[in-house]
Design a protein around this motif. Sequence first.
Motif, PDB file in Angstrom:
ATOM      1  N   TYR A  28       0.826  -1.211   0.000  1.00 15.09           N
ATOM      2  CA  TYR A  28       0.000   0.000   0.000  1.00 15.09           C
ATOM      3  C   TYR A  28       0.859   1.260   0.000  1.00 15.09           C
ATOM      4  O   TYR A  28       0.579   2.217  -0.731  1.00 15.09           O
ATOM      5  CB  TYR A  28      -0.922   0.017   1.226  1.00 15.09           C
ATOM      6  CG  TYR A  28      -1.967  -1.082   1.249  1.00 15.09           C
ATOM      7  CD1 TYR A  28      -2.512  -1.574   0.068  1.00 15.09           C
ATOM      8  CD2 TYR A  28      -2.401  -1.627   2.460  1.00 15.09           C
ATOM      9  CE1 TYR A  28      -3.469  -2.580   0.087  1.00 15.09           C
ATOM     10  CE2 TYR A  28      -3.359  -2.635   2.494  1.00 15.09           C
ATOM     11  CZ  TYR A  28      -3.879  -3.106   1.306  1.00 15.09           C
ATOM     12  OH  TYR A  28      -4.832  -4.107   1.329  1.00 15.09           O
ATOM     13  N   GLU A  29       1.905   1.259   0.820  1.00 13.38           N
ATOM     14  CA  GLU A  29       2.740   2.455   0.927  1.00 13.38           C
ATOM     15  C   GLU A  29       3.514   2.699  -0.367  1.00 13.38           C
ATOM     16  O   GLU A  29       3.637   3.848  -0.821  1.00 13.38           O
ATOM     17  CB  GLU A  29       3.712   2.318   2.103  1.00 13.38           C
ATOM     18  CG  GLU A  29       4.488   3.582   2.432  1.00 13.38           C
ATOM     19  CD  GLU A  29       3.609   4.772   2.797  1.00 13.38           C
ATOM     20  OE1 GLU A  29       4.048   5.916   2.538  1.00 13.38           O
ATOM     21  OE2 GLU A  29       2.497   4.562   3.329  1.00 13.38           O
ATOM     22  N   ALA A  30       4.027   1.630  -0.995  1.00 14.91           N
ATOM     23  CA  ALA A  30       4.723   1.796  -2.275  1.00 14.91           C
ATOM     24  C   ALA A  30       3.756   2.287  -3.352  1.00 14.91           C
ATOM     25  O   ALA A  30       4.122   3.127  -4.195  1.00 14.91           O
ATOM     26  CB  ALA A  30       5.372   0.479  -2.692  1.00 14.91           C
ATOM     27  N   ALA A  31       2.531   1.773  -3.330  1.00 18.21           N
ATOM     28  CA  ALA A  31       1.523   2.211  -4.297  1.00 18.21           C
ATOM     29  C   ALA A  31       1.211   3.693  -4.124  1.00 18.21           C
ATOM     30  O   ALA A  31       1.015   4.414  -5.119  1.00 18.21           O
ATOM     31  CB  ALA A  31       0.261   1.374  -4.158  1.00 18.21           C
ATOM     32  N   ARG A  32       1.155   4.146  -2.884  1.00 18.01           N
ATOM     33  CA  ARG A  32       0.891   5.568  -2.621  1.00 18.01           C
ATOM     34  C   ARG A  32       1.979   6.453  -3.231  1.00 18.01           C
ATOM     35  O   ARG A  32       1.747   7.616  -3.544  1.00 18.01           O
ATOM     36  CB  ARG A  32       0.791   5.835  -1.116  1.00 18.01           C
ATOM     37  CG  ARG A  32      -0.459   5.277  -0.465  1.00 18.01           C
ATOM     38  CD  ARG A  32      -0.580   5.729   0.985  1.00 18.01           C
ATOM     39  NE  ARG A  32      -1.700   5.079   1.643  1.00 18.01           N
ATOM     40  CZ  ARG A  32      -1.603   3.991   2.403  1.00 18.01           C
ATOM     41  NH1 ARG A  32      -0.401   3.469   2.639  1.00 18.01           N
ATOM     42  NH2 ARG A  32      -2.665   3.457   2.956  1.00 18.01           N
ATOM     43  N   ARG A  33       3.194   5.888  -3.384  1.00 17.95           N
ATOM     44  CA  ARG A  33       4.297   6.649  -3.990  1.00 17.95           C
ATOM     45  C   ARG A  33       4.335   6.454  -5.514  1.00 17.95           C
ATOM     46  O   ARG A  33       5.319   6.768  -6.154  1.00 17.95           O
ATOM     47  CB  ARG A  33       5.635   6.208  -3.395  1.00 17.95           C
ATOM     48  CG  ARG A  33       5.683   6.060  -1.876  1.00 17.95           C
ATOM     49  CD  ARG A  33       5.726   7.346  -1.122  1.00 17.95           C
ATOM     50  NE  ARG A  33       5.759   7.103   0.324  1.00 17.95           N
ATOM     51  CZ  ARG A  33       6.876   7.016   1.053  1.00 17.95           C
ATOM     52  NH1 ARG A  33       8.052   7.155   0.484  1.00 17.95           N
ATOM     53  NH2 ARG A  33       6.805   6.805   2.360  1.00 17.95           N
ATOM     54  N   ASN A  34       3.252   5.895  -6.055  1.00 22.21           N
ATOM     55  CA  ASN A  34       3.106   5.676  -7.500  1.00 22.21           C
ATOM     56  C   ASN A  34       4.073   4.649  -8.075  1.00 22.21           C
ATOM     57  O   ASN A  34       4.483   4.741  -9.250  1.00 22.21           O
ATOM     58  CB  ASN A  34       3.211   6.997  -8.276  1.00 22.21           C
ATOM     59  CG  ASN A  34       1.974   7.854  -8.096  1.00 22.21           C
ATOM     60  OD1 ASN A  34       0.847   7.354  -8.093  1.00 22.21           O
ATOM     61  ND2 ASN A  34       2.169   9.148  -7.913  1.00 22.21           N
ATOM     62  N   ASP A  90      12.938  -2.966  -9.988  1.00 30.87           N
ATOM     63  CA  ASP A  90      13.764  -1.966  -9.307  1.00 30.87           C
ATOM     64  C   ASP A  90      14.003  -2.311  -7.846  1.00 30.87           C
ATOM     65  O   ASP A  90      15.093  -2.057  -7.314  1.00 30.87           O
ATOM     66  CB  ASP A  90      13.101  -0.588  -9.410  1.00 30.87           C
ATOM     67  CG  ASP A  90      12.979  -0.124 -10.846  1.00 30.87           C
ATOM     68  OD1 ASP A  90      14.006   0.256 -11.430  1.00 30.87           O
ATOM     69  OD2 ASP A  90      11.856  -0.174 -11.388  1.00 30.87           O
ATOM     70  N   VAL A  91      12.972  -2.884  -7.196  1.00 27.56           N
ATOM     71  CA  VAL A  91      13.081  -3.221  -5.766  1.00 27.56           C
ATOM     72  C   VAL A  91      12.476  -4.603  -5.539  1.00 27.56           C
ATOM     73  O   VAL A  91      11.353  -4.881  -5.989  1.00 27.56           O
ATOM     74  CB  VAL A  91      12.348  -2.201  -4.875  1.00 27.56           C
ATOM     75  CG1 VAL A  91      12.552  -2.549  -3.392  1.00 27.56           C
ATOM     76  CG2 VAL A  91      12.814  -0.780  -5.153  1.00 27.56           C
ATOM     77  N   LEU A  92      13.221  -5.455  -4.849  1.00 30.16           N
ATOM     78  CA  LEU A  92      12.701  -6.738  -4.388  1.00 30.16           C
ATOM     79  C   LEU A  92      12.580  -6.673  -2.876  1.00 30.16           C
ATOM     80  O   LEU A  92      13.561  -6.369  -2.182  1.00 30.16           O
ATOM     81  CB  LEU A  92      13.641  -7.882  -4.775  1.00 30.16           C
ATOM     82  CG  LEU A  92      13.389  -9.231  -4.093  1.00 30.16           C
ATOM     83  CD1 LEU A  92      12.035  -9.810  -4.498  1.00 30.16           C
ATOM     84  CD2 LEU A  92      14.521 -10.220  -4.401  1.00 30.16           C
ATOM     85  N   VAL A  93      11.386  -6.950  -2.367  1.00 25.68           N
ATOM     86  CA  VAL A  93      11.179  -7.014  -0.915  1.00 25.68           C
ATOM     87  C   VAL A  93      10.856  -8.460  -0.551  1.00 25.68           C
ATOM     88  O   VAL A  93       9.796  -8.982  -0.904  1.00 25.68           O
ATOM     89  CB  VAL A  93      10.032  -6.093  -0.454  1.00 25.68           C
ATOM     90  CG1 VAL A  93       9.911  -6.136   1.074  1.00 25.68           C
ATOM     91  CG2 VAL A  93      10.259  -4.659  -0.923  1.00 25.68           C
ATOM     92  N   VAL A 226       9.622   1.714   2.989  1.00 26.25           N
ATOM     93  CA  VAL A 226       9.432   2.337   1.673  1.00 26.25           C
ATOM     94  C   VAL A 226      10.265   3.613   1.553  1.00 26.25           C
ATOM     95  O   VAL A 226      10.795   3.914   0.477  1.00 26.25           O
ATOM     96  CB  VAL A 226       7.935   2.598   1.410  1.00 26.25           C
ATOM     97  CG1 VAL A 226       7.732   3.369   0.113  1.00 26.25           C
ATOM     98  CG2 VAL A 226       7.174   1.271   1.359  1.00 26.25           C
ATOM     99  N   ASN A 227      10.421   4.338   2.648  1.00 25.01           N
ATOM    100  CA  ASN A 227      11.287   5.528   2.640  1.00 25.01           C
ATOM    101  C   ASN A 227      12.720   5.176   2.272  1.00 25.01           C
ATOM    102  O   ASN A 227      13.459   5.996   1.721  1.00 25.01           O
ATOM    103  CB  ASN A 227      11.275   6.220   4.000  1.00 25.01           C
ATOM    104  CG  ASN A 227      10.020   7.030   4.248  1.00 25.01           C
ATOM    105  OD1 ASN A 227       9.310   7.395   3.310  1.00 25.01           O
ATOM    106  ND2 ASN A 227       9.729   7.316   5.507  1.00 25.01           N
ATOM    107  N   SER A 228      13.143   3.959   2.598  1.00 19.41           N
ATOM    108  CA  SER A 228      14.530   3.542   2.334  1.00 19.41           C
ATOM    109  C   SER A 228      14.743   3.094   0.893  1.00 19.41           C
ATOM    110  O   SER A 228      15.892   2.953   0.456  1.00 19.41           O
ATOM    111  CB  SER A 228      14.914   2.390   3.272  1.00 19.41           C
ATOM    112  OG  SER A 228      14.390   1.147   2.809  1.00 19.41           O
TER     113      SER A 228
END
Length: 267
Positions: A28-34, A90-93, A226-228
């Motif tokens: 959700y947080e990553a989605a909020r950052r588009n 770009d990012v793997l979590v 997500v900030n990181s």
Amino acid sequence: MKKIFEELTNKTVLITGASSGLGEQIAYEAARRNAKVILCARREDKLKEIAKKCSTLSNAGSDYLPLDIADFQDVEDKLETIDAHYPKIDVLVNCAGFGLFENFIETKFEETVNMFQVNVLGLMYITQKIAIKMAEENSGHIINVASQAGKMATPKSSVYSATKFAVLGFSNSLRLELKPLGISVTTVNPGPINTNFFDIADPSGDYLSSMGGLTLNPTKLAKRIVNSMGTYKREINAPFIMEFGSKSYLLFPHVGDLLASTLFNKK
């Protein structure tokens, strides 16, 4: 601080263990950052529901793929599908994982094997596949969710702690290997998070209630994670008192054993 990228707009973020808990909140947080989020977990019904919500939060859209991280062939097949639609991750979590709070001598060995298969080997398998692609692009960020249990073990978490110690050791070496290739590796080391992780780890519910103020809010932790994204941040640790305890454990091991068997032993 040097960054891999400045913002998440139109960046592709792949999240394992995305059907609930911390993984869901990171989505959700990553989605909020588009960001374009790709959600992976075993429960397709939950993934579909979360992906729909992510699409309402992001202008970049979202996708999902049912995935059993412990099944290497399934990982291989799903990554082929992802490659066909998303040229770059770009990012793997790596958020998939589970624990069981039991005395080691009472733990069925099949549970031990399964915990390592999910928490360690599955994580390593998908990480290698995606790191190869990131290296070709000379860019990427891998975020591995470990645990404070990987820094300071407590009773009834011997197997779970062993898996998280493994994730930390793997991540610390991988960070050094991949940095020259433009890839960052961050470990997230949380204490107890108020999620359904404990439905399996401690069905009684006693552990979470006994931890009180030490229990983490998954939404707040997701924002820190997500900030990181896009940075070379080494670790995210929470809560402070547990991180302090783990550092004390390294400096004063006998005191650390005392803390692990008393203050932090709530199982």
